[in-house]
Write an enzyme that holds these catalytic residues in place. Structure first.
Site, mmCIF file in Angstrom:
data_model
loop_
_atom_site.group_PDB
_atom_site.id
_atom_site.type_symbol
_atom_site.label_atom_id
_atom_site.label_comp_id
_atom_site.label_asym_id
_atom_site.label_seq_id
_atom_site.Cartn_x
_atom_site.Cartn_y
_atom_site.Cartn_z
ATOM 1 C CG ASP A 76 -0.279 -0.375 2.524
ATOM 2 O OD1 ASP A 76 0.966 -0.374 2.575
ATOM 3 O OD2 ASP A 76 -0.981 -0.672 3.497
ATOM 4 C CG ASN B 186 -9.001 -1.268 12.019
ATOM 5 O OD1 ASN B 186 -8.095 -1.929 11.519
ATOM 6 N ND2 ASN B 186 -9.481 -0.184 11.443
ATOM 7 C CG HIS C 239 -5.870 -1.873 8.799
ATOM 8 N ND1 HIS C 239 -6.029 -0.711 9.512
ATOM 9 C CD2 HIS C 239 -4.520 -2.024 8.671
ATOM 10 C CE1 HIS C 239 -4.853 -0.196 9.783
ATOM 11 N NE2 HIS C 239 -3.925 -0.974 9.294
HETATM 12 C C1 GLP Z 1 -0.534 0.512 8.647
HETATM 13 C C2 GLP Z 1 -0.194 -0.305 7.409
HETATM 14 C C3 GLP Z 1 -0.428 -1.777 7.634
HETATM 15 C C4 GLP Z 1 0.161 -2.184 8.966
HETATM 16 C C5 GLP Z 1 -0.547 -1.488 10.085
HETATM 17 C C6 GLP Z 1 -0.050 -1.867 11.472
HETATM 18 O O1 GLP Z 1 -1.821 1.006 8.668
HETATM 19 N N1 GLP Z 1 -0.888 0.084 6.245
HETATM 20 O O2 GLP Z 1 0.147 -2.494 6.561
HETATM 21 O O3 GLP Z 1 0.057 -3.561 9.119
HETATM 22 O O4 GLP Z 1 -0.361 -0.097 9.897
HETATM 23 O O5 GLP Z 1 1.059 -1.101 11.793
HETATM 24 P P1 GLP Z 1 2.074 -1.398 12.958
HETATM 25 O O6 GLP Z 1 2.865 -2.574 12.505
HETATM 26 O O7 GLP Z 1 2.902 -0.157 13.053
HETATM 27 O O8 GLP Z 1 1.273 -1.674 14.169
#
Ligand code: GLP
Length: 259
Positions: A67, A136, A138
Site C-alpha cells: 500500500d 481494527n 486491517h
Molecule cells: C498501517 C499499514 C499496515 C500495517 C498497520 C499496522 O496502517 N498500512 O500495513 O500492518 O499499519 O502497523 P504497525 O505494525 O505499526 O502496528
C-alpha cells in the site's frame, strides 16, 4: 493458520526472517510481498544482516508492496516508498527497478491501481507476503467494511487508523485520509503469508484469528481461507489466545531458540 509465539520482538523478527530467507534461498527470483508499519522493521533488519553476512542475495528478487498513502511522494519521509528505501532497499542488493509500490500521487489513481493489479498478475503474485495487522483488523489498508474489494483500489482510512498512524506524523491532521492498497484477493493469491504482531494492543485482534469465523469487519480473518499462513507473535500479542494454542506453540519457540 499456524501460530508461533516468542518471548521477544527480536525472536519474532528472527523467525519471520528465517521463513523469508528460506523462500529466497530456494527461489532466486522470489517475488517478495512487503509491508510497512513498525511490525516488520525487525524482520527487515534481520534480512539486511543476512545480506551483509553474504547469506542472502537479492539481485534477482522483485518486490511488491501492499500500500501507499494518497498524496505522498516517494520523497516524503512518511511515504511507504521512503520507508522501504530506509528500512530495506538502501541496504541490500535489490535492483530498485524491481521494487514496486502502489502509486499514491498518480493523476489517475483508479487507472494506476488497475495497472498495479496487472503487474501483480504478470509477476504471478508474491511467493511470500509479509503482513502486519491494524488493531481494527486491517491488512494493507483493507479497512473493516461490509464489503471488501478484491483488487488494488483507493480507500478511505478509518479514523482509528489515522489516529494509530498519527504517531509517525507531526500531528493527526497531517496523516493522509486516503490510501491505495492491494485488495484482499491479491493478498490471498500469495503462495505463503507471514503475519507479524507484537504488543498488547494487538491481543484482541489476534484473538479473532483463532476461532472458526471470518468477517469482512475484521479483514485479517479472511486469511483463514489461505492454506499457508504463519502468525508470528510476541507474548503480549498472544496473551488472549487459548492455552491449547499457546501450548502447541511452545515447542516452536524452543525449536527456534535452539536454531
Ligand atoms: C498501517 C499499514 C499496515 C500495517 C498497520 C499496522 O496502517 N498500512 O500495513 O500492518 O499499519 O502497523 P504497525 O505494525 O505499526 O502496528
Amino acid at each position: 493458520m499456524n501460530f508461533y509465539v516468542f518471548n521477544t520482538y527480536e525472536e519474532v523478527s528472527a523467525y519471520a526472517a528465517k521463513i523469508v530467507s528460506d523462500v529466497i534461498k530456494a527461489k532466486k527470483d522470489t517475488i517478495l510481498g512487503l509491508a510497512t508499519g513498525s511490525s516488520p522493521i525487525g524482520l527487515y533488519k534481520e534480512l539486511v544482516s543476512m545480506y551483509e553476512r553474504k547469506e542472502l542475495d537479492f539481485s534477482s528478487v522483485k518486490s511488491v508492496n501492499l500500500d501507499e498513502y494518497v498524496g505522498l511522494s516517494g520523497n516524503h519521509n512518511q511515504s511507504y516508498k521512503y520507508f522501504m528505501n530506509c528500512n530495506l532497499f538502501d541496504h541490500i542488493n535489490i535492483d530498485k527497478k524491481n521494487t514496486f509500490i502502489p502509486n499514491g500521487i498518480s493523476e489517475n489513481l483508479v487507472e494506476s491501481a488497475k495497472q498495479y493489479d496487472h503487474l501483480l498478475e504478470e509477476l504471478g503474485y508474491a511467493d511470500v507476503q509479509i503482513l502486519g495487522i491494524g488493531a481494527n483488523g486491517h491488512i494493507g489498508f483493507n479497512e473493516p467494511a461490509e464489503k471488501l474489494e478484491l483488487s488494488t483500489h483507493v480507500t478511505d482510512l478509518k479514523i482509528e487508523t489515522i489516529q494509530a498512524n498519527a504517531r509517525f506524523f507531526e500531528s493527526e491532521a497531517d496523516v493522509p485520509k486516503k490510501a491505495v492498497t492491494m485488495g484482499i484477493g491479491s493478498i490471498l493469491k500469495a503462495k505463503k503469508i507471514i503475519l507479524i504482531a507484537s504488543g498488547e494492543n494487538k491481543a484482541n485482534v489476534v484473538h479473532s484469528l483463532e476461532d472458526d469465523y471470518i468477517s469482512t469487519n475484521i479483514p485479517a480473518t479472511l486469511l483463514k481461507l489461505h492454506p499457508d499462513v504463519s502468525v508470528i507473535l510476541d507474548r503480549a500479542a498472544a496473551s488472549l489466545l487459548s492455552q491449547e494454542t499457546i501450548e502447541s506453540e511452545t515447542n516452536e519457540t524452543t525449536r527456534v531458540s535452539d536454531r
